[in-house]
Design a protein around this motif. Structure first.
Motif, PDB file in Angstrom:
ATOM      1  N   ASP A 227      -8.705  -4.320  -8.261  1.00  0.00           N
ATOM      2  CA  ASP A 227      -7.894  -5.329  -7.588  1.00  0.00           C
ATOM      3  C   ASP A 227      -7.422  -6.319  -8.657  1.00  0.00           C
ATOM      4  O   ASP A 227      -8.186  -7.166  -9.118  1.00  0.00           O
ATOM      5  N   SER A 243      -5.812   1.655  -6.056  1.00  0.00           N
ATOM      6  CA  SER A 243      -6.459   0.371  -6.286  1.00  0.00           C
ATOM      7  C   SER A 243      -7.877   0.389  -5.726  1.00  0.00           C
ATOM      8  O   SER A 243      -8.089   0.781  -4.575  1.00  0.00           O
ATOM      9  N   PHE A 245     -10.991  -1.655  -4.471  1.00  0.00           N
ATOM     10  CA  PHE A 245     -11.317  -2.959  -3.908  1.00  0.00           C
ATOM     11  C   PHE A 245     -12.780  -3.011  -3.505  1.00  0.00           C
ATOM     12  O   PHE A 245     -13.364  -2.011  -3.075  1.00  0.00           O
ATOM     13  N   ALA A 251      -8.773  -6.165   0.735  1.00  0.00           N
ATOM     14  CA  ALA A 251      -7.756  -5.136   0.504  1.00  0.00           C
ATOM     15  C   ALA A 251      -6.604  -5.263   1.487  1.00  0.00           C
ATOM     16  O   ALA A 251      -5.442  -5.037   1.123  1.00  0.00           O
ATOM     17  N   ARG A 255      -3.725  -6.008  -1.113  1.00  0.00           N
ATOM     18  CA  ARG A 255      -3.393  -4.683  -1.630  1.00  0.00           C
ATOM     19  C   ARG A 255      -1.972  -4.675  -2.186  1.00  0.00           C
ATOM     20  O   ARG A 255      -1.068  -5.343  -1.653  1.00  0.00           O
TER      21      ARG A 255
END
Length: 314
Positions: A227, A243, A245, A251, A255
């Motif tokens: 992140d 990604s 998280f 998220a 995101r």
């Protein structure tokens, strides 16, 4: 009620010290400019990327001491957070807007969507779009290096970072599958990562400033990272992005949400908040991340065929 048209004729946007927040905030600048406002952006990261935002006035960041005088000429001034980069922001200008409530609201929508909706509902820009105006400079080829996987193992705080040994194990696995994994970190992190990656024969290019980083990511095939702001940059450049998280709540809000992407929640299955923060990076395995990357590649194949892609939050 949205501000009146006159107060939006000349607007200043003061961006965050964080790369991701700065890129997100540019959604406001872009939509104001599309509506006819004269917008000036103040912020170091956007200033470093100013050739990627043609046609907009972008200045370096403001100092707290001189900010009040610099902002007097604007009808409205906007800052994302209530405490950074300028503290006591609403006291600097009679029409100062802080968008902190967008960050804290309980919603499944991403910040990119929330800021777009703020432009429509909070500023009265009815045709606002979920775009921040970023355009690649001439001479670059999108995803030219199709097998190159950018790996960004850093983040703004250590609690957001997956384990270095597992990033390296993932990169080795990807290399065995025919990909070209390349790590990118900031200058402060290079002393930690250089010996680790050299020992494994993994690349760590010295790219210099953020402008060069953006160009290099733009020409890469894929992105995997924590992140972080570089994840937002990759998504903004429409490089497929995976990604990692810590939590699902974070998220949902933060995101990357411009280009194709997958989000992997490291704490899935861990029962309490404190344990999630403590254990997520140990529970998340290279194999699970590799499988999520395979899903991302499958999603890209589906979207290339003209079918809707799906972002998985699990």
């Amino acid at each position: 009620m949205p501000p009146n048209k006159d107060s939006l004729a000349k607007v200043a946007l003061v961006t965050s010290p964080a790369i991701g927040d700065s890129l997100l905030s540019m959604t406001v600048a872009h939509n104001l400019r599309r509506s006819g406002s004269a917008v000036t952006v103040f912020g170091p990261h956007v200033h470093a990327l100013r050739r990627w935002f043609p046609g907009i006035d972008i200045q370096p960041g403001l100092s707290p001491d001189g900010a009040g005088l610099a902002l007097e000429a604007f009808g409205t001034v906007i800052q994302l957070h209530d405490h950074r980069p300028l503290p006591d922001f609403t006291g600097l200008h009679p029409r100062a807007m802080v968008l902190e409530d967008l960050c804290r609201m309980r919603s499944p929508k991403s910040m990119a969507t929330r800021l777009t909706e703020f432009c429509r509902n909070g500023l009265g820009l009815v045709d606002a779009e979920k775009h921040n105006g970023l355009q690649p400079p001439a001479g670059l080829a999108h995803r030219l290096h199709a097998s190159r996987v950018v790996i960004h193992p850093a983040a703004s705080t250590p609690d957001k970072c997956w384990l270095p040994a597992r990033f390296i194990a993932l990169a080795s696995r990807l290399r065995d599958e025919g990909f070209d994994p390349q790590f990118i970190v900031g200058p402060a992190e290079r002393p930690q990562w250089e010996p680790l990656l050299r020992a494994q024969g993994l690349g760590l290019p010295d790219l210099g400033g953020l402008d060069n980083v953006a160009a290099w990511v733009f020409e890469s095939g894929w992105f995997i990272g924590n992140d972080s702001g570089i994840g937002h940059l990759a998504s903004n450049l429409h490089v497929p992005t995976l990604s990692l998280f810590m939590r699902q709540g974070g998220a949902r809000t933060w995101r990357p949400d411009w280009g194709p992407g997958q989000v992997l929640i490291g704490s899935a299955g861990i029962p309490t908040g404190r344990l999630k923060e403590k254990l997520w990076k140990y529970v998340l395995t290279p194999g699970r991340v590799a499988r999520a990357f395979a899903r991302l590649r499958g999603q890209e194949t589906v979207q290339a065929a003209g079918l809707p892609g799906i972002t998985l939050l699990r």
